[in-house]
Enzyme design. Structure first.
Site, PDB file in Angstrom:
ATOM      1  N   LYS A 281       0.835  -1.206   0.000  1.00  0.00           N
ATOM      2  CA  LYS A 281       0.000   0.000   0.000  1.00  0.00           C
ATOM      3  C   LYS A 281       0.867   1.252   0.000  1.00  0.00           C
ATOM      4  O   LYS A 281       0.628   2.201  -0.764  1.00  0.00           O
ATOM      5  CB  LYS A 281      -0.916   0.002   1.226  1.00  0.00           C
ATOM      6  CG  LYS A 281      -1.823   1.229   1.297  1.00  0.00           C
ATOM      7  CD  LYS A 281      -2.224   1.580   2.714  1.00  0.00           C
ATOM      8  CE  LYS A 281      -1.087   2.256   3.463  1.00  0.00           C
ATOM      9  NZ  LYS A 281      -1.507   2.793   4.786  1.00  0.00           N
TER      10      LYS A 281
ATOM     11  N   CYS B  75     -18.869   4.776   6.316  1.00  0.00           N
ATOM     12  CA  CYS B  75     -18.788   3.309   6.379  1.00  0.00           C
ATOM     13  C   CYS B  75     -17.757   2.903   7.428  1.00  0.00           C
ATOM     14  O   CYS B  75     -16.703   2.333   7.132  1.00  0.00           O
ATOM     15  CB  CYS B  75     -18.434   2.745   5.005  1.00  0.00           C
ATOM     16  SG  CYS B  75     -18.788   0.981   4.831  1.00  0.00           S
TER      17      CYS B  75
ATOM     18  N   CYS C  35     -25.267   3.584   8.080  1.00  0.00           N
ATOM     19  CA  CYS C  35     -25.997   3.146   6.890  1.00  0.00           C
ATOM     20  C   CYS C  35     -27.224   4.009   6.624  1.00  0.00           C
ATOM     21  O   CYS C  35     -27.641   4.165   5.468  1.00  0.00           O
ATOM     22  CB  CYS C  35     -26.424   1.683   7.037  1.00  0.00           C
ATOM     23  SG  CYS C  35     -25.030   0.525   7.162  1.00  0.00           S
TER      24      CYS C  35
ATOM     25  N   CYS D  87     -26.282   6.779   4.380  1.00  0.00           N
ATOM     26  CA  CYS D  87     -25.515   6.400   3.202  1.00  0.00           C
ATOM     27  C   CYS D  87     -26.420   6.336   1.974  1.00  0.00           C
ATOM     28  O   CYS D  87     -27.500   5.719   2.006  1.00  0.00           O
ATOM     29  CB  CYS D  87     -24.839   5.042   3.430  1.00  0.00           C
ATOM     30  SG  CYS D  87     -23.856   4.484   2.013  1.00  0.00           S
TER      31      CYS D  87
ATOM     32  N   CYS E 143     -26.329  -1.504  -1.216  1.00  0.00           N
ATOM     33  CA  CYS E 143     -25.240  -2.214  -0.536  1.00  0.00           C
ATOM     34  C   CYS E 143     -25.721  -3.587  -0.073  1.00  0.00           C
ATOM     35  O   CYS E 143     -26.697  -3.696   0.702  1.00  0.00           O
ATOM     36  CB  CYS E 143     -24.765  -1.406   0.676  1.00  0.00           C
ATOM     37  SG  CYS E 143     -23.474  -2.228   1.631  1.00  0.00           S
TER      38      CYS E 143
END
Length: 326
Positions: free
Chosen positions: A234, A304, A311, A314, A320
């Site tokens: 990463k 998230c 949620c 969102c 989702c």
């Protein structure tokens, strides 16, 4: 019937042309330059030719493989036409862009691209960029600072990393200065980043390698970066993007790993960030690789969340697959 032969004389010499005549049911004379006798009514040309030209088996259609041309700084993994992609991913991505439009997550102000010292002047003779197609490359000292900020950021919140970088920069954050700093002082400067004792050791070892092997600069390839102590995939991909301006792959941290699995952006569940990176790169268009890290990291910091994700606020709540179970 006997097959007649014709002899044709021309100025260049003599050449023999053999023509074969055959007569079948409903078929006239066939030969070069001659017209066929009309077929009886109700007969098709295909039926007339059936005995002479048996049907060929059709070839199975082959999938077209497309490869992108690698840039000077990339040693090329070919671009593959994805055989699978997640359902509704484009709408999900558009919704995440909308939710991230304010750019007010910690990563937006304190990420690796904000931790280097902007007052450091660029060198007159900086190392050439490996890929001139994306972001501008930074100066050598700034590249080193980007790499150190990434090393410090592992298992550490952006706010803590930014504080440690500010203290290091106040003392002059260069390869030479770090190598002259004793371990105890360096530990005090970077504390309380996660695993700070190990990072003191990694920073010293990596800085020595950079001085001896790269003239104080950082490597310009993922393979060389991950070979440095304390540098993972990463960090390497982010260093390539931020320091060198080259998109070499998707940088996947815990946020990207978590969200990709919740949205089912991987064909099957993945157990590590590296597995997630490979799964995402199999289908996600290459021109989105640089954007997706910042989008998903900020989305994971604000909405998230690892525990008790929000949620209800969102935009992807109905799209989702994991929303009902969280």
């Amino acid at each position: 019937m006997c097959s007649p032969q014709e002899f044709n004389m021309n100025t260049a010499g003599t050449r023999m042309v053999t023509r074969s005549w055959s007569r079948g049911p409903g078929v006239g004379l066939r030969g070069s330059g001659e017209e066929a006798v009309p077929l009886p009514r109700g007969k098709s040309a295909a039926e007339g030719r059936k005995s002479h030209h048996p049907m060929k088996r059709q070839r199975k259609a082959q999938r077209l493989k497309v490869a992108y041309e690698a840039s000077d700084g990339e040693k090329g993994e070919g671009f593959k036409v994805p055989s699978w992609e997640p359902q509704d991913w484009q709408q999900q991505l558009a919704n995440i862009r909308t939710m991230r439009s304010e750019k007010d997550a910690p990563v937006d102000q304190l990420g690796a691209e904000h931790c280097y010292d902007p007052s450091v002047p660029p060198e007159m003779k900086s190392r050439p960029r490996p890929d001139p197609t994306h972001l501008p490359a930074l100066a050598k000292v700034r590249r080193y600072q980007v790499l150190l900020s990434l090393m410090l950021s592992s298992q550490t919140k952006d706010q803590v990393t930014a504080g440690a970088m500010q203290r290091l920069r106040a003392r002059g954050l260069t390869v030479d200065n770090i190598l002259k700093t004793d371990d105890s002082t360096l530990g005090t400067l970077i504390y309380p980043v996660g695993f700070w004792r190990s990072k003191v050791k990694y920073i010293k070892q990596t800085s020595a390698i950079l001085q001896q092997k790269y003239g104080g600069d950082i490597p310009a390839s993922v393979a060389e970066l991950v070979a440095l102590p304390g540098v993972g995939p990463k960090m390497a991909h982010l260093a390539m993007a931020v320091a060198w301006g080259t998109v070499s792959g998707i940088a996947v941290d815990t946020h990207v790993h978590r969200i990709a699995n919740r949205l089912r952006w991987t064909r099957k569940a993945t157990k590590s960030p590296e597995q997630t990176r490979t799964a995402l790169e199999d289908w996600l268009p290459r021109d989105l690789w640089h954007e997706v890290n910042g989008l998903l990291v900020g989305f994971g910091q604000q909405i998230c969340l690892p525990v008790r994700p929000r949620c209800q606020t969102c935009l992807n709540q109905t799209l989702c697959p994991s929303a009902q179970g969280l």
